[in-house]
Design a protein around this motif. Structure first.
Motif, PDB file in Angstrom:
ATOM      1  N   LEU A 219       0.851  -1.181   0.000  1.00  0.00           N
ATOM      2  CA  LEU A 219       0.000   0.000   0.000  1.00  0.00           C
ATOM      3  C   LEU A 219       0.886   1.231   0.000  1.00  0.00           C
ATOM      4  N   GLN A 220       0.754   2.060  -1.028  1.00  0.00           N
ATOM      5  CA  GLN A 220       1.602   3.232  -1.053  1.00  0.00           C
ATOM      6  C   GLN A 220       1.010   4.354  -1.885  1.00  0.00           C
ATOM      7  N   LEU A 221       1.495   5.557  -1.591  1.00  0.00           N
ATOM      8  CA  LEU A 221       1.203   6.743  -2.379  1.00  0.00           C
ATOM      9  C   LEU A 221       2.516   7.212  -2.984  1.00  0.00           C
ATOM     10  N   VAL A 222       2.483   7.547  -4.248  1.00  0.00           N
ATOM     11  CA  VAL A 222       3.694   7.982  -4.931  1.00  0.00           C
ATOM     12  C   VAL A 222       3.441   9.322  -5.596  1.00  0.00           C
ATOM     13  N   GLU A 223       4.248  10.317  -5.215  1.00  0.00           N
ATOM     14  CA  GLU A 223       4.140  11.638  -5.821  1.00  0.00           C
ATOM     15  C   GLU A 223       5.022  11.733  -7.066  1.00  0.00           C
ATOM     16  N   SER A 224       4.597  12.553  -8.003  1.00  0.00           N
ATOM     17  CA  SER A 224       5.400  12.846  -9.190  1.00  0.00           C
ATOM     18  C   SER A 224       5.049  14.250  -9.660  1.00  0.00           C
ATOM     19  N   GLY A 225       5.874  14.778 -10.546  1.00  0.00           N
ATOM     20  CA  GLY A 225       5.582  16.070 -11.158  1.00  0.00           C
ATOM     21  C   GLY A 225       6.346  17.239 -10.569  1.00  0.00           C
TER      22      GLY A 225
ATOM     23  N   ASP B 201      -3.708   8.352   7.293  1.00  0.00           N
ATOM     24  CA  ASP B 201      -3.556   6.898   7.231  1.00  0.00           C
ATOM     25  C   ASP B 201      -2.362   6.486   6.367  1.00  0.00           C
ATOM     26  N   PHE B 202      -2.149   7.205   5.279  1.00  0.00           N
ATOM     27  CA  PHE B 202      -1.044   6.888   4.371  1.00  0.00           C
ATOM     28  C   PHE B 202      -0.317   8.174   3.996  1.00  0.00           C
ATOM     29  N   TRP B 203       0.996   8.104   3.979  1.00  0.00           N
ATOM     30  CA  TRP B 203       1.846   9.200   3.506  1.00  0.00           C
ATOM     31  C   TRP B 203       2.612   8.765   2.270  1.00  0.00           C
ATOM     32  N   GLY B 204       2.796   9.686   1.345  1.00  0.00           N
ATOM     33  CA  GLY B 204       3.769   9.482   0.293  1.00  0.00           C
ATOM     34  C   GLY B 204       5.153   9.845   0.813  1.00  0.00           C
ATOM     35  N   LYS B 205       6.163   9.569  -0.002  1.00  0.00           N
ATOM     36  CA  LYS B 205       7.545   9.823   0.431  1.00  0.00           C
ATOM     37  C   LYS B 205       7.967  11.269   0.209  1.00  0.00           C
ATOM     38  N   GLY B 206       7.205  11.973  -0.590  1.00  0.00           N
ATOM     39  CA  GLY B 206       7.496  13.372  -0.839  1.00  0.00           C
ATOM     40  C   GLY B 206       8.241  13.602  -2.135  1.00  0.00           C
ATOM     41  N   ILE B 207       8.111  14.825  -2.645  1.00  0.00           N
ATOM     42  CA  ILE B 207       8.791  15.202  -3.874  1.00  0.00           C
ATOM     43  C   ILE B 207       9.220  16.655  -3.758  1.00  0.00           C
ATOM     44  N   GLN B 208      10.404  16.946  -4.276  1.00  0.00           N
ATOM     45  CA  GLN B 208      10.965  18.284  -4.156  1.00  0.00           C
ATOM     46  C   GLN B 208      10.386  19.218  -5.214  1.00  0.00           C
TER      47      GLN B 208
END
Length: 127
Positions: A2-8, A115-122
């Motif tokens: 289970l994960q959230l992934v940021e992009s952009g 409940d869920f965090w993404g890892k973050g994006i700069q």
């Protein structure tokens, strides 16, 4: 998994625009509120925008109103944050998060009931 992934994210000149994406895998976002947070160097993390599971209600931090637009596409299991007229003070690591019911968007954005965090994006904005 289970994960959230940021992009952009990335490096943008002042006045430019970016669209951040938050893709969920391993679970459906359909019942979850989605939030976007940011943490600038030396500062505490803050909730910039949150949206209910059905897009019926949206929260924005006062300092980003008029420049940030949050949205979601449940069919694509993805949330978005459109950022226009970027300013150097928008430079930060941006995180997406999800919170299931009965968490409200105020609980999510202001109290960080997540409940869920993404890892973050700069996101870096040059003057």
């Amino acid at each position: 998994q289970l994960q959230l992934v940021e992009s952009g994210g990335g490096l943008v000149q002042s006045g430019g625009s970016l669209r951040l994406n938050c893709a969920a895998s391993g679970f459906s976002l359909n019942i979850y509120a989605i939030g976007w947070f940011r943490q600038a160097p030396g500062k505490e993390r803050e909730g910039v925008s949150c949206i209910t599971y059905n897009s019926s209600s949206i929260y924005y931090l006062d300092s980003v109103k008029g420049r940030f637009t949050i949205s979601r596409d449940n069919a694509k299991n993805t949330g978005y944050l459109q950022i226009n007229n970027l300013k150097p003070e928008d430079t930060a690591v941006y995180y997406c998060a999800a919170a299931g019911p009965p968490t409200t968007i105020q609980d999510l954005c202001v109290r960080e009931f997540v409940d869920f965090w993404g890892k973050g994006i700069q996101v870096t904005v040059s003057a």
